[in-house]
Design a protein around this motif. Structure first.
Motif, PDB file in Angstrom:
ATOM      1  N   ALA A 174      37.317  36.776  50.023  1.00  0.00           N
ATOM      2  CA  ALA A 174      37.667  38.190  50.157  1.00  0.00           C
ATOM      3  C   ALA A 174      36.569  39.045  49.536  1.00  0.00           C
ATOM      4  N   TRP A 175      35.850  38.486  48.564  1.00  0.00           N
ATOM      5  CA  TRP A 175      34.630  39.132  48.103  1.00  0.00           C
ATOM      6  C   TRP A 175      33.444  38.710  48.984  1.00  0.00           C
ATOM      7  N   GLY A 176      33.397  37.414  49.327  1.00  0.00           N
ATOM      8  CA  GLY A 176      32.201  36.827  49.931  1.00  0.00           C
ATOM      9  C   GLY A 176      31.826  37.416  51.270  1.00  0.00           C
ATOM     10  N   HIS A 177      32.801  37.696  52.115  1.00  0.00           N
ATOM     11  CA  HIS A 177      32.366  38.273  53.378  1.00  0.00           C
ATOM     12  C   HIS A 177      31.868  39.703  53.215  1.00  0.00           C
ATOM     13  N   PRO A 178      32.602  40.586  52.524  1.00  0.00           N
ATOM     14  CA  PRO A 178      32.003  41.907  52.291  1.00  0.00           C
ATOM     15  C   PRO A 178      30.604  41.799  51.675  1.00  0.00           C
ATOM     16  N   GLU A 179      30.406  40.825  50.816  1.00  0.00           N
ATOM     17  CA  GLU A 179      29.098  40.660  50.189  1.00  0.00           C
ATOM     18  C   GLU A 179      27.976  40.520  51.223  1.00  0.00           C
ATOM     19  N   VAL A 180      28.208  39.744  52.286  1.00  0.00           N
ATOM     20  CA  VAL A 180      27.111  39.603  53.245  1.00  0.00           C
ATOM     21  C   VAL A 180      26.798  40.948  53.893  1.00  0.00           C
ATOM     22  N   TYR A 181      27.804  41.806  54.021  1.00  0.00           N
ATOM     23  CA  TYR A 181      27.501  43.123  54.587  1.00  0.00           C
ATOM     24  C   TYR A 181      26.920  44.069  53.547  1.00  0.00           C
ATOM     25  N   ILE A 182      27.264  43.851  52.285  1.00  0.00           N
ATOM     26  CA  ILE A 182      26.599  44.613  51.222  1.00  0.00           C
ATOM     27  C   ILE A 182      25.092  44.394  51.332  1.00  0.00           C
ATOM     28  N   LEU A 183      24.719  43.157  51.648  1.00  0.00           N
ATOM     29  CA  LEU A 183      23.299  42.850  51.735  1.00  0.00           C
ATOM     30  C   LEU A 183      22.673  43.385  53.004  1.00  0.00           C
ATOM     31  N   VAL A 184      23.376  43.247  54.113  1.00  0.00           N
ATOM     32  CA  VAL A 184      22.679  43.518  55.369  1.00  0.00           C
ATOM     33  C   VAL A 184      22.742  44.993  55.754  1.00  0.00           C
ATOM     34  N   LEU A 185      23.740  45.733  55.264  1.00  0.00           N
ATOM     35  CA  LEU A 185      23.803  47.149  55.653  1.00  0.00           C
ATOM     36  C   LEU A 185      22.570  47.932  55.200  1.00  0.00           C
TER      37      LEU A 185
ATOM     38  N   LEU B 273      43.370  51.554  51.082  1.00  0.00           N
ATOM     39  CA  LEU B 273      43.200  50.778  52.310  1.00  0.00           C
ATOM     40  C   LEU B 273      42.708  49.370  51.997  1.00  0.00           C
ATOM     41  N   ILE B 274      41.697  49.291  51.134  1.00  0.00           N
ATOM     42  CA  ILE B 274      41.137  47.974  50.813  1.00  0.00           C
ATOM     43  C   ILE B 274      42.173  47.122  50.089  1.00  0.00           C
ATOM     44  N   VAL B 275      42.870  47.723  49.138  1.00  0.00           N
ATOM     45  CA  VAL B 275      43.899  46.955  48.422  1.00  0.00           C
ATOM     46  C   VAL B 275      44.945  46.454  49.407  1.00  0.00           C
ATOM     47  N   PHE B 276      45.345  47.325  50.319  1.00  0.00           N
ATOM     48  CA  PHE B 276      46.332  46.927  51.313  1.00  0.00           C
ATOM     49  C   PHE B 276      45.806  45.756  52.151  1.00  0.00           C
ATOM     50  N   LEU B 277      44.565  45.861  52.610  1.00  0.00           N
ATOM     51  CA  LEU B 277      44.002  44.791  53.447  1.00  0.00           C
ATOM     52  C   LEU B 277      43.927  43.481  52.680  1.00  0.00           C
TER      53      LEU B 277
END
Ligand code: HEM
Ligand SMILES: [Cu+2]
Lengths: 666, 128
Positions: A280-291, B98-102
């Protein structure tokens, strides 16, 4: 007295890390000695270490990332050689050492190369693009940097004192629990990420606030350069996602230190919860890097095509869409854990949907180039190389996002190829493009084009030769992280990959040579106008390198591509000749808070890893006291008098004026 | 720094910055917040241990109290208001929610389905 620490912590029986560590130590001591002997220490201290100037901090972030890239790269070379030779044999790296290397490689590359590189570029450029004098919280910014450096330092200490984790870059339990990893490796991993994670969070808060709160006159949201938008999105993701990482690692640490049972096999622990949270952290992390990389490409492509970015608003929309959707796909990293067809299908579809805004961006870049007058300077080469490479990586991503396909490909070399394809082709190419593009802004001279192009072509080819074979090996059934193997069919591909790694290494060497050559020829490469590429956004409106205060006057923005319009305006009316009235400027004072804080954090982290409790308390008190002293400070700003501002600004205006008149004469 | 703090685009301020009130008023606000927060905390502890109320309602009551607690913090300490100068803060709050909900919703959903591919354990146990 010293907790678990004794002489057995130094790996005298393993020559490779010891020699490598010794070499690094000698290098560091050498540099330090040189600095002290030459009397540069006061300069370093007052101009860099205690600096709260966003440009200096940005440069230090990038320096940290570059040094760590060399460390992570050495790990990569060792792994490629091992897999090339370890066919029906043990190779030259024993399993416990090989496991440490791939764990350190992943950890370093994500947390201490990719992250500091993009954060450094954002720090350096975003305030300039917004037309302001600094970030929202200058001292906090310095704290963030130094805490990141602490994390990197701890990881490197593990090379010679103790060991690093053998658990992979995300330390999955139960392997990372005390019963299976009793050593200090996982503790090194977890504490360095906890400390640097605080630094990252701080940087995220700072940059979000900067974009939302500090914009120059007329710079409303829909006039911001694309890089500012992707910075906003990426840092919103940092603020939302990094606390999840911190909490997850905190639970793992509680398991390890205080006998909790969050993720253990026994007493009701649930390993699958760790998978869920870390991704749940790890996937957003890849977008933190690529954005941010997407932002860099947007800037570069429009500058070197001589056109405004095509579909600016759709680009903004795509960026923000990615920002939200990236929080809806994390299960695709553990389809095989058995959540059943319904859950898998929904997350699979969500993962494919995220490819749509990404596709929008690709088309926008292509249409920006279409009909433009394209200059293939080095930053542009990296951008075009990115487009080609990233499309392949995105496609294989969509492929592994199909659950049935992923059941075959999960944790195979195919997966390894996928994520290197997007991270090297996306993030690293982006970082290099940004480095080449903004180097003149930061240092006042351009980089050598010939060596830059050579670096690009070697890295580009090297990348393909290294990672395309891994796709094939994956489809032949090779799993990731193998210390040795007995399947003859995989062997040739591992050898090709090792050759590719050699080509990649040449690319890196070219980059180093480029830097050396450019520093030598800096007079010839000098950028006098502050606008070496005929740029479009405000960072080019000031001199290179910019004065501490960035702009003598906060620019007045009247549309998108603010600086481009100013230039067009100036050409029509020629420069107005009456001189503006200069005013005093207040800037934040330097502060050692960040460095001192990180110093104590290092002590505390090291003590926690080795269970030296008195030292933990000492470090904790020190860090807290530093904070209190800073919070009760009296003077935190100084004044740059108007005459000084005028003096600095006049020089730059003169250079620019002569350039415009020259252009007019042609 | 001083001349870049008046923001041209829009007119929204950082939390805590909007206060034009006197010191006394501000302190009063914080005191009210503190008292409310303490009250809610005490009630939670009381409810958790008491048998004065219908037992199954206790978790629900605790959730309600927790949400109320968050509300108190947001209003009295973080100064989230509905005023027009507060768009950024409200947007940030909405993004956070929103993020907490997701994440929380997704986690519950995922964790509840993790036995989907397992044979029905209770029946197997019974057969043995
Ligand atoms: C179209 C977009 C993308 C899709 C659909 C996608 C899909 C996936 C899927 C399904 C996996 C898990 C496969 C498995 O474990 O079997 C994966 C792994 C991974 N992806 Fe992507 N991906 C995309 C873009 C990216 C980007 C842009 C990055 C980074 C910048 C990235 C980095 C990674 C990493 C690091 C892993 C592997 C982590 C690990 O297991 O150690 N991906 N991707
Ligand atoms: Cu993912």
């Amino acid at each position: 007295m010293l907790g678990k620490l004794d002489w057995s912590a130094i790996p005298f029986d393993q020559p490779i890390p010891l020699v490598a560590g010794a070499m690094v130590l000698v290098a560091i001591l050498g540099v330090l000695a040189w600095v002290v002997v030459k009397g540069h220490l006061p300069y370093l201290w007052s101009e860099w270490i205690t600096s709260v100037d966003h440009k200096r901090i940005g440069v230090m972030y990038i320096l940290l990332a570059s040094v760590m890239l060399l460390r992570g790269g050495s790990d990569a070379i060792m792994m490629r050689i091992q897999q090339a030779v370890a066919y029906q044999s043990q190779g030259y790296l024993p399993p416990e050492h090989y496991n440490q290397i791939f764990s350190a490689h992943g950890t370093i590359m994500i947390f201490f190369v990719a992250m500091p590189f993009v954060i450094g570029l954002m720090n350096l450029i975003v305030p300039l693009q917004l037309g302001v004098r600094d970030v929202a919280f200058p001292t906090l910014n310095s704290v963030g940097f130094w805490l990141t450096a602490t994390g990197a330092l701890l990881v490197n200490i593990s090379l010679v004192v103790g060991e690093f984790a053998r658990t992979g870059w995300l330390a999955f339990p139960p392997l990372s629990e005390l019963s299976y990893s009793p050593g200090v490796g996982v503790d090194y991993y977890a504490w360095s990420l906890q400390i640097s994670g605080v630094g990252t969070l701080v940087a995220g808060i700072n940059l979000v606030t900067t974009v939302l709160k500090l914009r120059t006159k007329g710079m409303n949201y829909l006039r911001m350069p694309m890089f500012c938008w992707t910075t906003l999105a990426s840092n919103l993701l940092i603020v939302a996602a990094f606390p999840i990482l911190t909490a997850t690692l905190a639970m793992l640490l509680l398991d390890r230190y205080l006998g909790f049972h969050f993720f253990t096999n026994e007493a009701g622990g649930n390993v699958m919860m760790f998978m869920n949270l870390i991704w749940a952290w790890g996937h957003p992390e890849v977008y933190i890097l690529v954005l941010p990389a997407f932002g860099i490409f947007s800037e570069v492509v429009s500058t070197f095509s001589g056109k405004a970015l095509f579909g600016y608003r759709s680009m903004v929309l795509a960026t923000m869409a990615i920002c939200v959707i990236s929080f809806m796909v994390w299960l695709h990293h553990f389809f095989t854990m058995g959540a059943g067809p319904d859950v898998n299908a929904i997350f699979g579809i969500a993962s494919m949907i995220i490819a749509i805004p990404t596709g929008v961006k690709i088309y926008n870049w292509l249409f920006t180039m279409y009909g433009g007058r394209i200059r293939f300077a080095t930053p542009m080469l990296w951008s075009v190389g990115f487009m080609v490479t990233f499309i392949i990586g995105g496609l294989t991503g969509v492929l592994v996002a199909v659950p049935p396909a992923d059941f075959m490909l999960h944790n195979s070399m195919f997966l390894v190829a996928h994520f290197h394809n997007v991270i090297i082709g996306g993030v690293l190419f982006g970082a290099f493009a940004g480095f080449e593009y903004w180097f003149p802004k930061a240092f006042g001279f351009r980089l050598d084009e010939r060596w830059g192009k050579a670096a690009f072509w070697f890295t580009f080819t090297g990348f393909y030769v290294t990672f395309m074979p891994l796709y094939i090996a994956g489809m032949l059934g090779m799993t990731r992280r193998m210390q040795h193997y007995d399947v003859a069919a995989w062997r040739p591909w591992m050898i090709v990959a090792a050759v590719g790694m050699a080509v990649l290494t040449i690319g890196v060497i070219c980059q180093i040579v480029q830097l050396v050559v450019s520093i030598r020829n800096r007079e010839a490469l000098r950028d006098r106008t502050g606008d070496p590429w005929d740029g479009r956004s405000l960072e080019w409106a000031t001199s290179s390198p910019p004065p501490v205060f960035n702009f003598a006057f906060n620019p007045d923005v009247r549309g998108e591509d603010a600086y481009w319009e100013m230039k067009a305006h100036a050409r029509q009316q020629s420069f107005e000749h009456e001189e503006p009235e200069y005013q005093d400027i207040e800037m934040p004072r330097n502060s050692p808070t960040g460095f001192v804080c990180a110093f104590f954090a290092t002590i505390m982290g090291f003590a926690l890893i080795w269970h030296i409790w008195w030292m933990v308390i000492l470090g904790g008190i020190g860090a807290f006291a530093t904070f209190v002293v800073f919070a009760w400070r009296d003077h935190d700003e100084y004044v740059i008098p108007a005459e000084e501002v005028a003096r600095i600004d006049r020089i730059n205006i003169e250079e620019r004026r002569s350039l415009v008149s020259m252009a007019g004469a042609v | 720094m001083s001349d870049q703090t008046h923001i041209p685009a829009g007119h929204d301020l950082a939390p805590g910055e909007e206060e034009q009130h006197s010191v006394g008023e501000r302190i009063l606000g914080y005191v009210v917040g503190l008292v409310l927060a303490l009250l809610l905390t005490a009630t939670s502890f009381f409810i958790a241990g008491t048998d004065l109320v219908w037992q199954p309602s206790i978790p629900v009551a605790l959730i309600v109290l927790a949400i109320a607690q968050m509300g108190v913090h947001l209003v009295f300490f973080l100064h989230i208001t509905t005023g027009p100068d507060n768009t950024n803060n409200v947007l940030a709050l909405a993004f956070g929610l929103l993020i907490v909900f997701l994440v929380v919703g997704g986690t519950v959903w995922i964790m509840a389905h993790l036995n989907a591919n397992m044979p029905p354990m209770d029946q197997i146990m019974m057969r043995q």
